[in-house]
Design an enzyme around this catalytic site. Sequence first.
Site, PDB file in Angstrom:
ATOM      1  N   HIS A  92      32.915  48.435  45.993  1.00  0.00           N
ATOM      2  CA  HIS A  92      33.794  48.807  47.104  1.00  0.00           C
ATOM      3  C   HIS A  92      34.444  50.193  46.925  1.00  0.00           C
ATOM      4  CE1 HIS A  92      33.546  44.500  48.026  1.00  0.00           C
ATOM      5  NE2 HIS A  92      33.994  44.245  46.828  1.00  0.00           N
TER       6      HIS A  92
HETATM    7  O1  RIB Z   1      38.505  43.410  47.857  1.00  0.00           O
HETATM    8  C1  RIB Z   1      37.966  44.422  47.053  1.00  0.00           C
HETATM    9  C2  RIB Z   1      39.051  45.266  46.458  1.00  0.00           C
HETATM   10  O2  RIB Z   1      39.928  44.435  45.684  1.00  0.00           O
HETATM   11  C3  RIB Z   1      38.507  46.313  45.468  1.00  0.00           C
HETATM   12  O3  RIB Z   1      39.339  47.440  45.489  1.00  0.00           O
HETATM   13  C4  RIB Z   1      38.637  45.613  44.137  1.00  0.00           C
HETATM   14  O4  RIB Z   1      38.745  46.525  43.058  1.00  0.00           O
HETATM   15  C5  RIB Z   1      39.925  44.855  44.324  1.00  0.00           C
HETATM   16  O5  RIB Z   1      40.986  45.772  44.097  1.00  0.00           O
END
Ligand code: RIB
Length: 324
Positions: free
Chosen positions: A246
């Site tokens: 992500h």
């Molecule tokens: O939902 C994904 C996010 O939540 C990403 O940034 C992961 O690192 C957690 O922080």
Amino acid sequence: MRKKLILDVDTGTDDAVAIMLAGLHSDLDLIAVTVVNGNVPVENCTDNTLRTLDWIGRSDIPVYQGLSHPIVREDFPTPRATKRDPKVHMAVLPLPAATSSKKELSAPIFLTQTFAQQPGEITLVAVGPLSNIAAAIAIDPKFPENCAELIIMGGAVNKSNITPSAEFNIWADPEAAAQVFRAPFRKITLVPLDATHQALVSKDQCEMLRGLGSPASIASADIIEHRIKGYEETQPTGTPLSAPVHDAVCIAALVDREIIETKYVNVVIETLGEYTIGRTVVDHEKRTKREPNCHVAFGAKREAFVAMLSETFAPTAPSQAKAS
Ligand code: RIB
Ligand code: CA
């Protein structure tokens, strides 16, 4: 001219890949990394961040620790953290112990001071819960307009992860997120799960990265393979042997905005719903008269994203010597 950015993280496996991409891409000037409670307790996030920067030879980038809790809720990280899947993140990343240390100044104070000194010149990329960002807004009401742009990894439109209606970063501190989306930032770009799940990285691509043989390519291969194992066991993506990374997608979008496809719409945050706390209410069908306030990514280009990882982490890249 390299783009200046400050990265706010809750390191975190995908945060580590984002840090490496931001710290090594030749178009970017990573001024500092600020840390917030999220995937793991904030002290662990700070340690993982220092390990990552040391590993890629960027110990020159300062690290500032921030909030260890949400700005209002008292039920995180205890009861709600039990929902967090420990198989995707790690309390301690598989990297050598840090040799560098965090700075003494707190992250929110550092953020307000730095953006005030260079108004409109630095992009803030927030890839954890938004507690530090909300604290900075409370400290200095001019902070939002001092940011050139705020890029956030977070949010759920049709794809969720921590509850049926929410994504973890927004859910972990919904009041902070609500403050952020109400604040007068010059530009907010939101990269939700709907986009990041279109830029999955596969096990084969991890083997390609590992074969490059640089510190960053080996570490990112190991870390992403850990994520793939965790996703396969707990939340299959629908594409076998692959996982989203992500936070790194936000960095890639800062380098090349074409990597994401966005719509300019209104986003508000649910903070009271019995079943919907932390929901990003994205009005992409114009159901309300609320003015647009955010560029929301609905698409992401997987091949271009992976190509940027391999090009940036390749040992031939200006910043990467072969791992010894
Ligand atoms: O939902 C994904 C996010 O939540 C990403 O940034 C992961 O690192 C957690 O922080
Ligand atoms: Ca994160």
